[in-house]
Design an enzyme around this catalytic site. Structure first.
Site, PDB file in Angstrom:
ATOM      1  N   LYS A   1       7.543  -9.595  -6.182  1.00 48.79           N
ATOM      2  CA  LYS A   1       8.240  -8.373  -5.783  1.00 48.79           C
ATOM      3  C   LYS A   1       9.641  -8.394  -6.378  1.00 48.79           C
ATOM      4  O   LYS A   1      10.317  -9.435  -6.364  1.00 48.79           O
ATOM      5  CB  LYS A   1       8.299  -8.308  -4.254  1.00 48.79           C
ATOM      6  CG  LYS A   1       8.949  -7.049  -3.696  1.00 48.79           C
ATOM      7  CD  LYS A   1       8.859  -7.055  -2.166  1.00 48.79           C
ATOM      8  CE  LYS A   1       9.528  -5.833  -1.565  1.00 48.79           C
ATOM      9  NZ  LYS A   1       9.387  -5.805  -0.086  1.00 48.79           N
TER      10      LYS A   1
ATOM     11  N   SER B   1       7.391  -1.391   1.345  1.00 45.83           N
ATOM     12  CA  SER B   1       8.160  -1.721   0.146  1.00 45.83           C
ATOM     13  C   SER B   1       7.533  -2.797  -0.724  1.00 45.83           C
ATOM     14  O   SER B   1       7.907  -2.941  -1.879  1.00 45.83           O
ATOM     15  CB  SER B   1       9.590  -2.134   0.522  1.00 45.83           C
ATOM     16  OG  SER B   1       9.611  -3.384   1.155  1.00 45.83           O
TER      17      SER B   1
ATOM     18  N   SER C   1       6.593  -4.394   5.726  1.00 45.25           N
ATOM     19  CA  SER C   1       6.433  -4.277   4.277  1.00 45.25           C
ATOM     20  C   SER C   1       5.391  -5.202   3.672  1.00 45.25           C
ATOM     21  O   SER C   1       5.097  -5.097   2.481  1.00 45.25           O
ATOM     22  CB  SER C   1       7.778  -4.486   3.575  1.00 45.25           C
ATOM     23  OG  SER C   1       8.596  -3.360   3.769  1.00 45.25           O
TER      24      SER C   1
END
Length: 442
Positions: free
Chosen positions: A72, A144, A168
């Site tokens: 990420k 996210s 998330s």
């Protein structure tokens, strides 16, 4: 992932060949899914070459040796952008080796891409668009860690690392139908990772299976000397857990297929609910997250840099609101949080429990208390309002397996037991050929 690792160990495929395969998949599907921010080709080929050379010398680093993966894009890697998903920071390069990246590199894993984080780790919208769900590309990934979830689901990477402050990991994993673990708070160090809230942020793996999650978690856990909230938490061997000796609860919203499968394997299954008297769980999480985020981005907001932010109804609004929270209210919220932690731990009278992974109250509670949860795919249903000519798009069904803090191995063991006799986690989204009238890849 474990199967790929065995192919590498037995020299049936090279790391370099795997990197070529996955970079090709990433570049093929990303134009539709919008799930990649930066490809790390040069680094990947360098690391793959080193992995193959080590193996040729008889040095095998373990099951992640030569395995491609994605991070990420709130996780820093020297020489590459770490954009935090925001246009304001899209050219930012942090020459820091994030602790989790160091751990994976030392295990021989190969970074092939920095994957989408929603802007400043908020939802699935970023400066390049909005990440889509591979099972239904008219739908967005939500949460996210959108890039790690979508890329793992679409087979663009064997596994990925995401993060959660408040949903998330759980939300995008559930939406995209992948197995993902939000570990016990403090199990994985966060040096080199953009922080929202130090007392809530967690890093965890997105994988094909619970067995894969076990291997990745065992690699990235440990005491990070530069993250004071990280701890060395023992991970007992999930593969050795005798599940017949466990008592596992199930809530009213649990997927009963999971309950019945585990019961058939000898697990003592009982109805269950967590009892607590604190009635402001969601408010406590919002207070905590917003105030701690403001502490990180105080100067950014004071100097009006947030005026350029791409989603004015998100963090700019949240941070302005947080600035008005009286200190006494924040302290009272933390006192209530401590009471909640004690009540939940007292009420946790089973070894684990099965329940909805995306119920917002439970997401808030789990993050405030630091409960580990593994999201497990349990099936599919037809999308709402499908095209009249038919479609192959599906809505994924998932559940969560929750364990007591520091007992991640119990959740992993139960998930592995369920997946040993089911194949929902092995299904692949039909993004090459969704159906008549659906968007197709050229």
């Amino acid at each position: 992932m474990l199967e790929l690792g065995e192919l590498i160990r037995t020299k049936q495929i090279t790391s370099l060949e795997l990197v070529q395969i996955f970079l090709k998949r990433l570049k093929r599907y990303n134009p539709v899914l919008k799930s990649v921010i930066t490809y790390t080709d040069e680094l990947a080929y360098k690391q793959a070459k080193e992995a193959d050379e080590l193996l040729a010398k008889g040095v095998y680093l373990g099951p992640l040796h030569g395995i491609p993966y994605g991070l990420k894009d709130i996780i820093a890697v020297p020489g590459y952008r770490t954009t935090w998903g925001s246009g304001i920071f899209k050219d930012q390069v942090l020459n820091i080796e994030a602790w989790v990246y160091k751990r994976l590199k030392s295990a021989g894993a190969i970074l092939v891409a920095k994957l989408v984080s929603g802007s400043l780790a908020y939802d699935d919208i970023w400066f390049g668009g909005r990440t889509r769900n591979p099972w239904n590309i008219d739908e967005f990934s939500t949460g996210s860690s959108a890039g790690p979830a979508a890329c793992t689901s679409a087979g663009m990477v064997p596994f990925a690392i995401g993060s959660e402050t408040a949903g998330s990991i759980t939300y995008p994993a559930a939406r995209c139908g992948v197995t993902a673990l939000r570990p016990t708070f403090g199990m994985v160090g966060r040096t080199g990772v953009m922080s929202i809230a130090e007392s809530l942020d967690k890093l965890g793996p997105f994988c094909r299976s619970a067995a894969d999650c076990t291997v990745v978690l065992d690699t990235i856990r440990g005491k990070d000397p530069d993250d004071l909230s990280s701890r060395y938490i023992t991970l007992d061997d999930p593969f050795s857990v005798d599940i017949k000796r466990l008592t596992v609860g199930y809530t009213d919203d649990a997927e009963m297929e999971v309950v019945n499968v585990l019961k058939s394997k000898g697990v003592n299954m009982v109805p269950f609910q967590l009892n607590y008297t604190v009635d402001s769980v969601q408010g406590i999480l919002n207070f905590t997250m917003d105030v701690e985020m403001l502490a990180h981005f105080d100067e950014w907001q004071r100097t009006r840099q947030d005026d350029l932010y791409e989603a004015q109804d998100q963090w700019p609004t949240e941070l302005h609101r947080a600035r008005l929270i009286p200190a006494v209210d924040y302290v009272q919220a933390q006192r209530a949080r401590q009471k909640l932690i004690q009540e939940v731990k007292k009420s946790f009278t089973v070894d684990a429990f099965i329940g909805n992974a995306t119920d917002w109250e439970r997401v808030c509670l789990g993050n405030l208390v630091g409960l580990p949860v593994i999201v497990v795919p349990t099936g599919f249903k037809n999308i709402s309002r499908p095209p009249s000519e038919g479609t192959r798009r599906r809505t994924t069904i998932t559940t969560g397996i929750y364990a007591y803090p520091n007992h991640d191995h119990i959740a992993l063991a139960l998930a592995m037991a369920y997946q040993s006799v089911t194949d929902h986690h092995k299904q692949r989204p039909p993004i090459d050929n969704l159906g008549p009238g659906d968007m197709k890849l050229e």
